[in-house]
Design an enzyme around this catalytic site. Structure first.
Site, mmCIF file in Angstrom:
data_model
loop_
_atom_site.group_PDB
_atom_site.id
_atom_site.type_symbol
_atom_site.label_atom_id
_atom_site.label_comp_id
_atom_site.label_asym_id
_atom_site.label_seq_id
_atom_site.Cartn_x
_atom_site.Cartn_y
_atom_site.Cartn_z
ATOM 1 N N LYS A 112 0.831 -1.217 0.000
ATOM 2 C CA LYS A 112 0.000 0.000 0.000
ATOM 3 C C LYS A 112 0.858 1.257 0.000
ATOM 4 O O LYS A 112 0.490 2.253 -0.600
ATOM 5 C CB LYS A 112 -0.968 0.005 1.193
ATOM 6 C CG LYS A 112 -2.094 -0.991 1.031
ATOM 7 C CD LYS A 112 -3.282 -0.696 1.920
ATOM 8 C CE LYS A 112 -4.401 -1.694 1.661
ATOM 9 N NZ LYS A 112 -5.516 -1.582 2.603
ATOM 10 N N LYS A 191 -4.039 -11.740 -6.979
ATOM 11 C CA LYS A 191 -5.388 -11.907 -6.399
ATOM 12 C C LYS A 191 -6.394 -10.872 -6.898
ATOM 13 O O LYS A 191 -6.015 -9.754 -7.263
ATOM 14 C CB LYS A 191 -5.290 -11.854 -4.868
ATOM 15 C CG LYS A 191 -4.884 -10.506 -4.332
ATOM 16 C CD LYS A 191 -5.071 -10.396 -2.825
ATOM 17 C CE LYS A 191 -4.781 -8.974 -2.402
ATOM 18 N NZ LYS A 191 -5.038 -8.634 -1.054
ATOM 19 N N LYS A 194 -9.945 -5.083 -4.837
ATOM 20 C CA LYS A 194 -10.682 -3.822 -5.008
ATOM 21 C C LYS A 194 -9.818 -2.750 -5.634
ATOM 22 O O LYS A 194 -10.306 -1.832 -6.256
ATOM 23 C CB LYS A 194 -11.087 -3.283 -3.630
ATOM 24 C CG LYS A 194 -12.123 -4.061 -2.910
ATOM 25 C CD LYS A 194 -12.180 -3.581 -1.454
ATOM 26 C CE LYS A 194 -13.095 -4.444 -0.627
ATOM 27 N NZ LYS A 194 -12.988 -4.169 0.810
#
Ligand code: AMP
Ligand code: TRP
Length: 329
Positions: A112, A191, A194
């Site tokens: 992130k 994966k 979102k």
């Protein structure tokens, strides 16, 4: 006494089939045999740039989707993290024993930070807040997707360190994974997530035409260049979705058909679209009914928070006591 289960989902972006097959479906299954507490972790959603005007709406939508998926507020506790202030209080106490080096090594923190080009203290502390969520209820088991395993390890470390330093208070929780523990995105690049382009994931609320528009061009096992080339469903996002979403009979059909090139990728995708709709259609319908009755859903969440707080306050009292923090007299 039933064993306690705790889990949480962030109210950010569209909840997709990775979340459903990796976590939510298991939550529904567990509520009949465990004492289950499920949480919409709105404070975790504040750790990266977010829009305050949509956070509340997303929180409500997540609750509607939980209930529509089969979570029954009579059988489990469903609530919003920020409604029980003991989560942030315990985060502070746990932060006193959390190692900076270990937090900096968390994969999600590194990803992130790279993705957003910066980080803040809350993003670093994210796994400590997650540990607080779990330990506050002395949960024995935590159903999550595989990407959360590292955070669970940290949670066990913190529980152990705390118990060793201050006395036996916390339970070390085990991680519960499912067949759908890692659903791959439709581009076959890691994966389903979102934070990746919308066409690479299928939202739980996507109608059948949208699902098909995403599935039809989806990447499959690169070994199947021609229709006659055999493939490996384990190397294909469609195959892996079948493993999570389809009946054993269909899974056998996929394995045999793909590995012998008896079926083409389009046949395999069509059957997957049918199976997804059979499961998601009724959920989508209940979801829109619930979204039309927001007051009732907020009332469910308030009742959930009241029940969660009853547990949380008693555990936080134990924590304060062993840590030498005196409550006012
Ligand atoms: P999040 O939406 O990141 O809060 O994730 C909610 C839950 O879904 C967590 O338990 C995740 O581990 C799980 N999850 C998210 N994405 C996937 C995926 N692609 N495959 C399996 N599980 C997932
Ligand atoms: N970090 C989890 C995720 O991104 C969400 C979460 C927060 C959670 N607190 C939790 C999951 C406690 C399980 C238990 O998916």
């Amino acid at each position: 006494m039933r064993k306690r289960v705790f889990s949480g989902i962030q109210p950010t972006g569209q909840l997709h089939l990775g979340v459903y097959y990796g976590a939510m479906k298991n939550w529904v299954r567990l509520q009949d045999t465990y004492d289950c507490i499920y949480c919409i972790v709105d404070q975790h959603a504040q750790t990266v740039e977010y829009d305050p005007t949509v956070l509340q709406q997303r929180t409500l939508e997540a609750a509607c989707l939980y209930i529509a998926s089969g979570l029954d507020p009579q059988k489990c506790i469903l609530f919003v993290q920020s409604h029980v202030k003991e989560h942030t209080e315990l985060t502070w106490y746990l932060s006193t024993i959390a190692s900076l080096g270990q937090l900096e090594r968390m994969t999600q923190f590194k990803d992130k930070t790279e993705q957003h080009g910066s980080s803040n203290l809350a993003l670093l502390a994210y796994p400590v807040l997650m540990a607080a969520d779990i330990l506050l209820y002395k949960a024995a088991a935590v159903p999550v997707g595989e990407d959360q395993s590292q955070h669970l390890e940290l949670t066990r470390d913190l529980a152990q360190r705390f118990n060793h330093r201050f006395g036996q208070v916390f339970v070390e929780p085990e991680t519960l994974l499912t067949r759908g523990k890692r659903i791959i995105g439709l581009d076959n690049q890691g994966k389903m997530s979102k934070s990746k382009p919308e066409h690479t994931s299928i939202a739980m609320v996507d109608p059948p035409d949208v699902v098909w528009a995403k599935l039809r061009p989806a990447v499959t096992d690169p070994a199947r260049k021609r229709r006659t080339d055999p493939g490996d469903p384990n190397k294909c996002p469609i195959g892996l979705l079948h493993f999570a979403a389809s009946s054993q009979q269909d899974i056998d059909w996929v394995i045999k058909g793909c590995t012998t090139a008896e079926i083409g990728c389009i046949d395999c995708k069509k059957q997957l679209a049918v199976n997804i709709e059979a499961e998601m259609g009724p959920i989508r319908e209940r979801y829109s009914e619930l979204c039309a009755r927001p007051d009732e859903v907020w009332a469910v969440l308030k009742d959930g928070a009241d029940r969660a707080r009853a547990v949380a306050t008693s555990v936080i009292d134990e924590v304060r006591d062993v840590m030498g923090i005196k409550s006012p007299v």
